[in-house]
Design an enzyme around this catalytic site. Sequence first.
Site, mmCIF file in Angstrom:
data_model
loop_
_atom_site.group_PDB
_atom_site.id
_atom_site.type_symbol
_atom_site.label_atom_id
_atom_site.label_comp_id
_atom_site.label_asym_id
_atom_site.label_seq_id
_atom_site.Cartn_x
_atom_site.Cartn_y
_atom_site.Cartn_z
ATOM 1 N N ASP A 25 0.763 -1.190 0.004
ATOM 2 C CA ASP A 25 -0.105 -0.045 -0.006
ATOM 3 C C ASP A 25 0.688 1.219 -0.160
ATOM 4 O O ASP A 25 0.462 2.437 0.076
ATOM 5 C CB ASP A 25 -0.939 0.080 1.219
ATOM 6 N N SER A 26 2.065 1.073 0.006
ATOM 7 C CA SER A 26 3.111 2.056 -0.133
ATOM 8 C C SER A 26 2.871 2.801 -1.639
ATOM 9 O O SER A 26 3.294 3.794 -1.964
ATOM 10 C CB SER A 26 4.380 1.795 -0.167
ATOM 11 N N LYS A 94 -1.355 -9.423 2.703
ATOM 12 C CA LYS A 94 -0.711 -9.060 4.074
ATOM 13 C C LYS A 94 -1.338 -7.987 4.823
ATOM 14 O O LYS A 94 -2.410 -7.114 3.984
ATOM 15 C CB LYS A 94 0.851 -8.346 3.530
ATOM 16 N N GLU A 96 -1.634 -5.389 8.406
ATOM 17 C CA GLU A 96 -0.839 -4.924 9.642
ATOM 18 C C GLU A 96 -1.471 -5.021 10.678
ATOM 19 O O GLU A 96 -2.882 -4.836 11.020
ATOM 20 C CB GLU A 96 -0.584 -3.353 9.307
ATOM 21 N N GLU A 163 9.119 -4.163 10.580
ATOM 22 C CA GLU A 163 9.213 -3.131 10.111
ATOM 23 C C GLU A 163 9.862 -2.142 11.172
ATOM 24 O O GLU A 163 9.292 -1.801 12.174
ATOM 25 C CB GLU A 163 8.224 -2.417 9.352
HETATM 26 O O1 KIV Z 1 3.761 -1.149 1.589
HETATM 27 C C1 KIV Z 1 4.915 -1.588 1.681
HETATM 28 O O2 KIV Z 1 5.568 -1.282 0.754
HETATM 29 C C2 KIV Z 1 5.049 -2.494 2.919
HETATM 30 C C3 KIV Z 1 6.479 -2.539 2.803
HETATM 31 C C4 KIV Z 1 7.233 -1.475 3.312
HETATM 32 C C5 KIV Z 1 6.825 -3.877 3.919
HETATM 33 O O3 KIV Z 1 4.409 -2.777 3.625
#
Ligand code: KIV
Length: 245
Positions: A25-26, A94, A96, A163
């Site tokens: 989600d980056s 994934k 969080e 992280e």
């Molecule tokens: O969203 C992302 O890019 C991430 C990584 C930094 C692990 O969750």
Amino acid sequence: MITAYDYSFAKIFDGAGIDIILVGDSASNVMAGHETTLPITLDQMIYHASAVVRGCTKSLVIVDLPFGSYQGNSKEALISTIRIMKETGAHAIKMEGGEEILDSVKRILSAGIPVMGHLGLTPQSIYKFGTYTVRAKEETEAEKLKRDAELLQEAGCFGIVLEKIPATLAEEVSASLSIPTIGIGAGKHCDGQVLVMHDMLGINIEFKPRFLRQYLNLHQQITEAVHSYITDIKANDFPNEHEQY
Ligand code: KIV
């Protein structure tokens, strides 16, 4: 593991032999220019992830559940995950958090969908933390992180991203778990590492945390290439007689 958000880069990374591509989600930051990961929507994540999947033949593709698509309740979390799996062709998701999302993790796993956890600095909670500095330096937070890692493993997660936590804590957690940990800013004792592609390729040059190793300076190379393109056109040198019909 490396992040990717589109077909062309996913194809390069997959061809280069990367094990895992994370559609993070980056994308909210590096693709859309938002300050945080909070604004990206489930539809936007699905758009990015389906493009990445089309670029891959070997890599495992994991997709982040975006903020707001799973925190409500476990049913909402499963519905969001099923959309990702059906509409993108990705292999896993994934999410969080630890104990607080455990019901959702279990419900998604019970539907046969592999889940990766994410502990430590969890950017979707940035307004709770207030800063992007190293997490779990204090004992209470470190103890919670260790407990959360155990809970995620017991629930059936196949791996956990750690992280921005102290390397010693990441080492202890990695040694205590039987599932792999993937670190970002968590030292060398994690089982694997992940970086955001724009950071490691030097596309995004404003972000220079200590944990980042920049393997290219694409910002500079692309800027120089575009300068040459402009110069050639202005000099009436592009296209030349071999570059026309
Ligand atoms: O969203 C992302 O890019 C991430 C990584 C930094 C692990 O969750």
